[in-house]
Enzyme design. Structure first.
Site: not given
Ligand code: NVA
Ligand code: CP
Length: 333
Positions: A105, A132, A135, A227, A268, A313
């Site tokens: 990540r 993502h 997800q 989101d 998400c 997930r």
């Molecule tokens: N768009 C958000 C998704 C988090 C799961 C981010 O990248 O922070």
């Molecule tokens: N939805 C998601 O990816 O959550 P986290 O950022 O907590 O992993």
């Protein structure tokens, strides 16, 4: 068909492959619920490399690895040389020599692609600035659980239309044959390159794609998805985003515009829907708001399937790991 393959972005997979992974996850959920052992990865070691924070993705990869009989190892950005003293390629070669699979990540999609090119073992994208993909499997699995199928459903994503979630939902819907509408201000709509990919995929499935700044386009939605307005890595953008995106908040008035009493709410997570976080308390002080992209009322309503989505997930990430790394013998439930 998946053995040894990485999971880096949705467009690397066909519709049939994504459908297989979603259905495999539904099966794995049943195995878990029936307490039937499914240790397809016994003896394997899994690296969990995180440049950004996470609750769901980290927890899901950890528990999925344990359930599959593998050993997960968390490598956080403050614990490893990656990103500061060591290149992506060198990190990939080292981790690939020791681990059987790597979750990444982070910020750049190029980094996860480069890890996969150099590691010699499957690499799984647990979120980048662009996509993502794990997800997506959980989201379409959840829609299937709720409605019986996702094909023919109308998914509306509203809010920041230029982030990883908007990109992934647009393109994955197109691949799967789900009608998708992105509602966002003009300058927060998906990049043209992403729109082009989605349109190419939609010609194969007949998915109807709509991109607009008009909130009345929620009419007929089966799913309203939003989101955060400020994604990880762009924390200096609150001023601009709060102002721009308030008209795009998911609230009771927006739900009424769907004219569909069966429409569900998805996110998400994490979500800014009440004052129970430090960041939201700071936002409250600055902008006098208690909720951002979704109201607490909608978040906690019966329409909201966000915690079912979060649980999924685990099952979907498990499906990806088992399919790409395991020698599968799938027991019947
Ligand atoms: N768009 C958000 C998704 C988090 C799961 C981010 O990248 O922070
Ligand atoms: N939805 C998601 O990816 O959550 P986290 O950022 O907590 O992993």
């Amino acid at each position: 068909m998946f053995q040894g393959k990485s999971f880096l972005k949705e467009i690397d997979f066909t519709k049939d492959e994504l459908v297989y992974l979603i259905d495999f996850a539904i099966h794995l959920k049943k195995l878990k619920q029936a307490k039937i052992s499914h240790q397809y990865l016994a003896g394997k070691n899994i690296a969990l490399l995180f440049e950004k924070t996470s609750t769901r993705t980290r927890a899901a990869f950890t528990v999925a690895a344990n359930d599959l009989g593998a050993q997960p190892e968390f490598l956080g950005q403050n614990d490893v040389q990656f990103g500061k003293k060591e290149s992506t390629a060198d990190t990939a070669k080292v981790l690939g020599a020791m681990f059987d699979g790597i979750q990444f990540r982070g910020f750049k999609q190029n980094d996860v692609e480069s890890l996969a090119q150099n590691a010699g073992v499957p690499v799984w994208n647990g979120l980048t600035d662009t996509w993502h993909p794990t997800q997506m499997l959980a989201d379409f699995m959840t829609i299937k659980e709720v409605f019986g199928d996702y094909v023919g459903k109308n998914l509306v994503y509203i809010g920041d239309g230029r982030n990883n979630m908007a990109n992934s939902l647009l393109v994955t819907s197109a691949i799967l044959g789900v009608n998708v509408t992105i509602i966002a201000p003009n300058d927060l709509q998906p990049e043209l390159e992403i729109q082009k990919i989605a349109h190419e995929k939609a010609t194969l499935t007949g998915a109807v794609l709509t991109i607009t700044d008009d909130t009345s386009a929620v009419k007929g939605a089966d799913v309203i998805y939003t989101d955060v307005w400020v994604s990880m890595g762009e924390e200096d953008k609150y001023d601009e985003r709060v102002q721009k995106l308030l008209p795009y908040q998911v609230n009771a008035a927006l739900f009424a515009k769907t004219e569909n009493e069966n429409c569900i709410f998805m996110h998400c997570l994490p979500a800014f829907h009440d004052l129970n976080t430090r960041t939201m308390a700071e936002i409250h002080e600055k902008y006098d708001l208690t909720e951002l992209e979704v109201t607490d009322e909608i978040f906690k309503s019966v329409k909201s399937v966000v915690f079912q989505e979060a649980e999924n997930r685990l099952h979907t990430i498990k499906a990806v790991m088992a399919a790409t790394l395991g020698n599968l013998f799938i027991p019947k439930v």
